[in-house]
Design a protein around this motif. Structure first.
Motif, short mmCIF file in Angstrom:
data_model
loop_
_atom_site.label_atom_id
_atom_site.label_comp_id
_atom_site.label_asym_id
_atom_site.label_seq_id
_atom_site.Cartn_x
_atom_site.Cartn_y
_atom_site.Cartn_z
N SER A 245 0.81 -1.22 0.00
CA SER A 245 0.00 0.00 0.00
C SER A 245 0.84 1.27 0.00
O SER A 245 1.87 1.35 0.67
N THR B 277 -2.32 3.73 3.56
CA THR B 277 -3.69 4.05 3.15
C THR B 277 -4.60 2.82 3.09
O THR B 277 -5.80 2.93 3.23
N PHE B 278 -4.00 1.64 2.88
CA PHE B 278 -4.83 0.44 2.80
C PHE B 278 -5.36 0.06 4.18
O PHE B 278 -6.49 -0.39 4.33
N SER C 107 -10.52 2.96 4.09
CA SER C 107 -10.24 2.11 2.92
C SER C 107 -11.03 0.81 2.99
O SER C 107 -11.58 0.35 2.00
N ASN D 219 -14.70 1.55 2.37
CA ASN D 219 -14.89 1.90 0.95
C ASN D 219 -14.93 0.64 0.10
O ASN D 219 -15.76 0.52 -0.80
N GLN E 112 -8.98 -2.90 -4.65
CA GLN E 112 -8.70 -1.73 -3.83
C GLN E 112 -7.23 -1.33 -3.93
O GLN E 112 -6.90 -0.16 -4.12
N LEU F 226 -5.73 2.07 -5.33
CA LEU F 226 -4.94 2.98 -4.49
C LEU F 226 -3.60 3.30 -5.14
O LEU F 226 -3.11 4.41 -5.07
N GLU G 299 -12.65 7.65 -4.09
CA GLU G 299 -12.43 7.23 -2.70
C GLU G 299 -10.94 6.94 -2.47
O GLU G 299 -10.38 7.32 -1.45
N SER G 300 -10.32 6.28 -3.45
CA SER G 300 -8.88 6.01 -3.34
C SER G 300 -8.10 7.31 -3.29
O SER G 300 -7.19 7.47 -2.47
N SER H 8 -8.43 9.01 0.05
CA SER H 8 -7.71 8.41 1.17
C SER H 8 -6.21 8.62 1.04
O SER H 8 -5.47 8.49 2.00
N ARG H 9 -5.74 8.94 -0.17
CA ARG H 9 -4.29 9.15 -0.33
C ARG H 9 -3.88 10.61 -0.21
O ARG H 9 -2.78 10.91 0.22
#
Lengths: 330, 323
Positions: A29, A38-39, A44, A47, A298, A302, B214-215, B218-219
């Motif tokens: 991640s 972030t994972f 996360s 989501n 996911q 990310l 959303e990704s 969150s980053r």
């Protein structure tokens, strides 16, 4: 003794795979601006659960059908049809959700029931019956919506009017305590309910028996037709439930919603380890399958991976999961 | 018992087929066309009515044609299949159309059918996407690079040339996706403080865009602008920011493209999006051109449509044209 260890390992292999995927994702991640992983954030995780919930609800119904030795290709289209039907009723026709929700669920169950009737009564291959329903239900979605998205802004007497979002949309699209998505609760409840149905009811046991050996089940007095029809009806009902979730999350009814979702649902069931030949598998395996797909998706999102790499990864994971289960059985 | 129900099902199926075969029979009169009694027949071959923008295009054609009783439009949908659209063109020709309007799915597979119609003396108006070569009467389309550039310029201006951007792309194997990206990059090139920190291919789909946003959320703790290649993606991004629960949907500027009246324009009106750039369908213009051609007037070979944008400032006055 060795047999026992192997049995335990075998039984929990899907869990091991899930744990491995989780650790791998966490290790790969990226970090956010402040250096946090972030994972591994609650955000996360929820989501992922929100995004996977629709596939998961479909996969739950699909599991019953696959256990009985069948397949249901129509769930994506039934999802689209009920998303449109629900939006059409509540946004455009002002039908209260108390009536619209049961009506849409019944519509989905009825379409699934038609699948089941045709499979059980005429003994047509499920692939063909549900393929036909896939096309018909997509047509119904376009019929109700007129090809446009059924949204809160629409034309009335040549002018565009905007209606407020019905409260039920906001309810389903909400997050409990600001964090846990309501659609995730719906998904987990569906899994739990159908897990109980498959494991502890006569209906569930009959599905296992039919999937294992239909003729033997028939000879031992199982009402094969009814059980099969029931499985397809439940699958249709689940598709309708996912349709409501889709409409709520998009805040509109998209006639194209759910296209190809049936394939993701089947993939989740297969990755979990339920056999496509029927008779072997379980709802908890499907939950694992959904989560594995969700986590992989996911982490690729990310890290901002390309579409091409994502598709290849997904395909390889499906293959890998099936190969692992093959080894387990030999 | 079992046989009987199968026979019933079979006879039902057969009568359905029979009914479908008999239904659309109608005779065409052979006198001069172009009057309300005997209107010109225009065939409109649409490549995919699964897209709202294309539904809007057909609606624009239909509304424009409704003003002219001397026109009769036959619509046909290829359901996103090039080979089906090849057959559609042949079907329309067989139905004796006087003019063909086509919005092709892809250039290569549809060049030959369009050229065949053109050589037979049927005028062809090509809408939105081109075919190869010169064997058509008139092409009408908008310029995605220009629209992407306009969106970039708007963002630079609205943020004073200093912002972090999330770019939610359309399907990047499609020309509109590539061009909306290219024009945008051209516009922000000379501004070192305008940075794209996250981008993803959302394939024009709202659920994908919501997940990717959303990704991104969150980053990146600081996101100023979302540039989406279509309005549904911008809407999905807004829902993601709203669901995050930190109120970021009020801070981030959401910019999209297409500006359909019930999508982008409505979102700007509702304060969901901050700006949307129209990608015109050309449906009405196609009917104008068709009338000119059928009346024997000369028309230009290429028509590039103008575009409008709608933002917080001009939404009430119906948007503003972009030069």
């Amino acid at each position: 003794m060795t047999l026992k260890i192997r049995q335990i390992l075998g039984a929990s292999r899907p869990l091991l795979i899930l744990a491995a995927v989780f650790v791998l994702c966490a290790a790969l991640s990226p970090t956010d601006g402040q250096g946090a992983n972030t994972f591994l954030t609650w955000g996360s995780q929820t989501n992922m659960l929100r995004f996977m919930s629709e596939y998961g609800i479909l996969a739950a119904g699909m599991t019953l059908v696959i256990l009985s030795g069948g397949i249901d290709l129509s769930v994506g289209s039934i999802l689209g049809f009920t998303a449109v039907l629900f939006s059409w009723m509540t946004i455009w026709k002002d039908v209260p959700a108390v009536l619209a929700v049961p009506a849409c669920l019944a519509a989905g169950a009825a379409l699934g029931g038609v699948n089941g009737f045709l499979v059980a009564r005429f003994r047509i291959q499920p692939f063909v019956v549900t393929l036909a329903m896939m096309v018909v239900a997509r047509g119904l979605a376009k019929l109700v919506s007129g090809g446009q998205k059924v949204s809160t802004a629409f034309e009335q007497n040549g002018d565009f009017v905007t209606k407020p979002i019905p409260p039920f949309f906001d309810f389903l699209n909400d997050r409990i305590g600001g964090t846990f998505p309501v659609v995730g609760v719906v998904f987990l409840a569906a899994i739990l309910l159908l897990w109980g149905a498959a494991r502890y009811t006569l209906f569930g046991r009959h599905l296992y028996a039919i999937g294992g050996n239909e003729e033997a089940a028939r000879l031992s007095g199982v009402r094969v037709g009814w059980a099969k029809a029931g499985a397809y009806a439940v699958s249709g009902l689940m598709a309708a439930l996912a349709g409501l979730c889709d409409a709520a999350q998009q805040q509109q009814g998209d006639p194209e919603a759910g296209a190809t979702y049936e394939l993701d649902a089947i993939a989740a069931v297969v990755i979990g380890g339920t056999a496509l030949t029927g008779g072997r598998g379980s709802m908890s395996l499907t939950l694992v399958g959904v989560l594995v797909i969700g986590y992989i998706d996911q982490i690729l999102s990310l890290k901002g991976f390309d579409q091409s790499q994502r598709l290849i990864a997904k395909g390889l994971i499906i293959l890998g999961a099936v190969l692992l289960q093959k080894r387990e059985r030999v | 018992m079992k046989n009987r129900s199968i026979v019933v099902a079979e006879s039902f199926f057969l009568s359905l087929c029979l009914a479908l075969c008999l239904a659309p029979a109608q005779a065409a009169p052979a006198t001069a066309r172009g009057t309300p009694q005997n209107p010109w027949k225009i065939g409109m071959s649409q490549c995919n009515l699964g897209e709202p923008w294309r539904v809007q295009m057909n609606k624009d054609v239909k509304d424009a044609a409704a003003q002219h009783p001397e026109l009769d439009v036959i619509f046909i949908d290829a359901q996103n299949d090039s080979r089906r659209q090849q057959t559609d063109v042949e079907t329309l020709l067989a139905r004796g159309i006087d003019l063909l309007i086509i919005s092709p799915k892809e250039a290569a597979p549809l060049t030959a059918p369009v050229a065949a119609a053109y050589k037979k003396g049927i005028p062809v108006i090509v809408l939105d996407r081109k075919v190869l070569g010169e064997e058509y009467t008139c092409f009408i389309g908008a310029d995605n690079i220009k629209i992407g550039r306009a969106a970039g310029d708007w963002i630079v201006k609205a943020t004073g040339g200093k912002c972090t951007i999330v770019e939610l792309k359309g399907l990047m194997t499609s020309t509109p996706g590539q061009e909306r990206h290219k024009g945008f990059m051209e516009a922000i090139q000379g501004h070192p403080d305008v940075k794209v920190v996250f981008d993803a291919d959302c394939k024009w789909l709202e659920p994908e865009a919501r997940k990717e946003m959303e990704s991104a959320l969150s980053r990146f703790p600081a996101i100023d602008v979302v540039y989406a290649h279509n309005d549904p993606a911008a809407h999905g991004a807004y829902l993601a920011a709203k669901a995050e629960g930190k109120g970021r949907e009020k801070v981030i500027k959401f910019v999209g493209i297409d500006a359909l009246p019930h999508e982008g324009v409505a979102y700007v009106k509702d304060g969901v999006m901050n700006a949307t750039f129209q990608y015109p369908t050309g449906g009405a213009e196609a009917i104008d051109m068709a009338l000119k051609i059928l009346k024997g007037q000369k028309v230009p070979k290429n028509v590039t449509l103008g575009t409008r944008y709608f933002d917080d400032a001009n939404i009430q006055s119906g948007g503003q044209a972009i030069e």
